[in-house]
Design an enzyme around this catalytic site. Structure first.
Site, PDB file in Angstrom:
ATOM      1  N   GLU A 283       0.818  -1.212   0.000  1.00  0.00           N
ATOM      2  CA  GLU A 283       0.000   0.000   0.000  1.00  0.00           C
ATOM      3  C   GLU A 283       0.852   1.263   0.000  1.00  0.00           C
ATOM      4  O   GLU A 283       0.481   2.277  -0.602  1.00  0.00           O
ATOM      5  CB  GLU A 283      -0.938  -0.004   1.214  1.00  0.00           C
ATOM      6  N   ASP A 364       3.112  -4.297  -5.977  1.00  0.00           N
ATOM      7  CA  ASP A 364       3.672  -5.567  -5.504  1.00  0.00           C
ATOM      8  C   ASP A 364       5.195  -5.550  -5.614  1.00  0.00           C
ATOM      9  O   ASP A 364       5.910  -5.964  -4.690  1.00  0.00           O
ATOM     10  CB  ASP A 364       3.122  -6.729  -6.333  1.00  0.00           C
TER      11      ASP A 364
END
Length: 423
Positions: A283, A364
């Site tokens: 995040e 990611d």
């Protein structure tokens, strides 16, 4: 006299076409420049190996759930589209607005809420059906009372936003009959930007209670992780997600002074601290790369283009006759506005999903680089898939049309490829 008016009208429409082309070109440039078109490698062989390592019975249950949800999701989409077209491309929507007495403001507010209520009520059985399925599979912890309260909260928030948009739209059409689209496009863009700032502060607390994470090793590690990543955050909050779901999640919310790390209480209970750190690192990748800002800019340009497009569609006589209205600038055209917005949203959906997958894949990669823990990242993706009962390897057509994130096996494969490259 008529000739002069006609020439002026044509000139206004000409400017509208110019602005629409400029907005679409700006949108294309933003997407081309700011979206990461190169995805980290996720070899299919690694995907299949990862899939084979997942518990077979859990994968089967996840696919069974997703199969049931398809019988809800797709019919709900078709029914929603059909109702929107019925309200917008027949005189039904205009008739509903006409039932509301009083001045134009009353018709805009009352008629708008009436049209939206009809659209929501028709799809309500699908929402209730979905809730029963999620409860049966253990993903929802809500009873019917809590579910109804959240549903009404969502309707209330939607009604407020719709009222603001409709009052602004029809107010401008009355003040600036020829040039309302220009001011309206700018206003729609500003509204999207404003919502990006106020949503975390005003809207999110309507649905969840947020409490500061207690001081301890995990909070310290998360704040240090954000500082090491160069992402300033105000605080680390815990959301009481367990009152409605067993799903695991975390996110970084807000822009600038409103930015904070939010962790589901379910994640704290189910996952190891290292796995929580991996989710937060992902995040933080969104915040580091300005993904919220990118999404806001894309949304603002898209909203502005939609307003200009509405003005141009308003000159299409066939469309107005189908809707039973004389002008798109009259409150009776609210049904037509709903139909246009619904069709535009469905058409834009696959493109939005594609862009989202690229952005999520970059986040990611950021998490892997920030933590250096490919094994922990893979463990977390496995846990998310098993607890949330998501299909780890869904059909390619469905993923292409609706997948907002890379699949579980793609994310696990990307972690393995990163580990091979970086040791």
């Amino acid at each position: 006299m008529r000739r002069g008016f006609y020439d002026r009208a044509v000139t206004v429409r000409g400017w509208a076409w110019v602005v629409l082309v400029v907005l679409c070109a700006a949108l294309a440039v933003v997407v081309a420049v700011l979206i990461p078109w190169q995805r980290p490698p996720a070899p299919r062989a690694d995907q299949l190996a990862a899939l084979a390592e997942l518990p077979g019975e859990r994968v089967a249950k996840a696919r069974e759930l997703r199969g049931e949800l398809r019988w809800i999701r797709y019919p709900a989409m078709l029914v929603g589209l059909g109702v929107a077209l019925l309200l917008g491309l027949t005189p039904l929507g205009a008739w509903l607005v006409g039932l509301v007495p009083g001045p134009w403001i009353a018709k805009v507010l009352g008629g708008g809420l009436l049209v939206l209520a009809v659209a929501d009520l028709v799809t309500l059985p699908f929402a209730a059906w979905r809730h029963t399925v999620l409860v049966r599979y253990g993903l929802s912890t809500q009873g019917w009372g809590g579910w109804a309260v959240d549903l009404l909260k969502g309707y209330a928030v939607g009604a407020v936003l719709a009222a603001i948009a409709l009052l602004g739209f029809f107010g401008l059409t009355r003040l600036l009959p020829n040039w309302w689209w220009a001011v309206g496009a700018a206003g729609a863009a500003v509204l999207v930007v404003l919502l990006s700032f106020v949503f975390p502060v005003l809207v999110e607390p309507v649905f969840n209670k947020f409490t500061p994470m207690a001081d301890g090793p995990l909070r310290t590690e998360l704040m240090e992780l954000a500082a090491r990543d160069g992402v300033p955050v105000r605080d680390v909050l815990v959301a009481d997600a367990s009152r409605r779901t067993t799903a695991l999640n975390a996110y970084v919310s807000g822009i600038g002074p409103t930015r904070r790390i939010v962790v589901y209480d379910t994640l704290l209970r189910e996952a190891a601290p290292a796995e929580t750190v991996g989710v937060v690192a992902h995040e933080l990748g969104h915040a580091k790369r300005g993904d919220v800002v990118i999404g806001t800019v894309i949304g603002a340009l898209g909203a502005a283009a939609l307003v200009v497009g509405l003005y141009l569609l308003g000159g299409w006589g066939w469309l107005l006759r189908r809707a039973g209205v004389d002008s798109i600038a009259e409150p009776k055209a609210i049904g037509l506005l709903l139909a246009v917005a619904t069709v535009a949203g469905l058409l834009a959906g696959p493109a939005q999903a594609f862009v989202s997958r690229l952005i999520e894949a970059r986040a990611d990669q950021h998490a892997l680089e920030l933590t250096g823990d490919a094994a922990g990242f893979e463990d977390m993706q496995q846990r998310l898939s098993l607890v949330n009962l998501s299909d780890p390897d869904p059909p390619a057509w469905e993923q292409s049309l609706f997948g907002s994130h890379p699949t579980t096996v793609e994310r696990m494969a990307a972690a393995r490829a990163y580990a091979r490259t970086h040791g």
